[in-house]
Design a protein around this motif. Sequence first.
Motif, short mmCIF file in Angstrom:
data_model
loop_
_atom_site.label_atom_id
_atom_site.label_comp_id
_atom_site.label_asym_id
_atom_site.label_seq_id
_atom_site.Cartn_x
_atom_site.Cartn_y
_atom_site.Cartn_z
N GLU A 96 7.12 8.38 39.63
CA GLU A 96 8.27 8.32 40.54
C GLU A 96 9.30 7.31 40.04
O GLU A 96 10.51 7.57 40.11
CB GLU A 96 7.79 7.95 41.95
CG GLU A 96 6.98 9.02 42.63
CD GLU A 96 7.72 10.35 42.71
OE1 GLU A 96 8.93 10.34 43.05
OE2 GLU A 96 7.12 11.39 42.41
N VAL A 97 8.84 6.17 39.56
CA VAL A 97 9.76 5.17 39.00
C VAL A 97 10.52 5.76 37.82
O VAL A 97 11.74 5.57 37.68
CB VAL A 97 8.99 3.90 38.58
CG1 VAL A 97 9.89 2.95 37.80
CG2 VAL A 97 8.42 3.19 39.81
N LEU A 98 9.80 6.48 36.98
CA LEU A 98 10.45 7.12 35.81
C LEU A 98 11.55 8.08 36.26
O LEU A 98 12.65 8.08 35.69
CB LEU A 98 9.41 7.88 35.00
CG LEU A 98 8.59 7.07 34.00
CD1 LEU A 98 7.52 7.95 33.38
CD2 LEU A 98 9.50 6.52 32.91
N ARG A 99 11.25 8.90 37.23
CA ARG A 99 12.24 9.87 37.69
C ARG A 99 13.49 9.17 38.24
O ARG A 99 14.62 9.64 38.07
CB ARG A 99 11.64 10.79 38.76
CG ARG A 99 10.63 11.78 38.19
CD ARG A 99 10.12 12.73 39.25
NE ARG A 99 9.20 13.72 38.70
CZ ARG A 99 9.57 14.85 38.11
NH1 ARG A 99 10.86 15.14 38.01
NH2 ARG A 99 8.67 15.68 37.63
N GLU A 100 13.28 8.04 38.89
CA GLU A 100 14.40 7.28 39.43
C GLU A 100 15.26 6.66 38.34
O GLU A 100 16.45 6.42 38.54
CB GLU A 100 13.87 6.17 40.35
CG GLU A 100 13.19 6.68 41.61
CD GLU A 100 12.37 5.58 42.31
OE1 GLU A 100 12.42 4.42 41.83
OE2 GLU A 100 11.70 5.88 43.32
#
Length: 265
Positions: free
Chosen positions: A168-172
């Motif tokens: 999720e952090v990566l996608r953000e």
Amino acid sequence: MASGWRSGGVQPAGIGRIVVWRGGSIWIGHAGAETDFHAHHAIQITIALSAGAVRFRRPAEEWTSYASVIIAAHQPHAFEASGELVAMIFAEPEWRQGRVLRERYPAGIEPLAADAFGDDVAQLAAAFHQGAANDELAARARAIPERLTSMQTAPARPLDKRVERAVEVLRERLGQTVVMADVADAVHLSPDRFRHLFLEETGIRFRPYVLWLRLEVAVALYAAGVSLTDAAHAGGFADSAHFSRTFKRMFGVPAAGIEPILGSG
């Protein structure tokens, strides 16, 4: 995110539609020229929706024909089904369906039984022919891996919560420079521990996974009608050439061969 797509150039790769959702996508239409050898992070289910067959081969092997087939994540392969109506459904190994499929079909290229999908394939083909809205086409497509995963007697082990959060952090942060140490810190792990855990849980190293996510974003935008350059930049690629090289390595055809056509919203 979805659209119609058409491949251009002397040897088109196909004509049809792409619909993308979180954790997967469907590419459905009439196949064109055969692809080069390629490999990608997603598990791929390919089904011939017309009377013929789809053909796959691995490096140093001959072509094999299938009515329906599943290709494991990271399995190098070439594809050919000229003129056939084909559905290619991609499931990412981090999501529930993908994790079950990864455990059940861990390697190689395996045929799927003709009766494995019930009425789902016929309903998917009908939705495509009727020009169904993207949401309906996606729902029909997602029913197919769901049918396969429902056959699993035991549930797949869930993704480690720290890796789930890291994704999720990566996608953000895809629009920024992504540094592994920063992502590791965000999930309270040392970079070395995070590196090993990420590979163990996803089956792919951190940097190639970032590239896969960037490709996913760019493909969805490009198929939706955004220019090749703008789609590449939105996905975090340095330029359209980088996006195109990555696309061909993972899908076996040039990204520049995909041109948007009118699709259902």
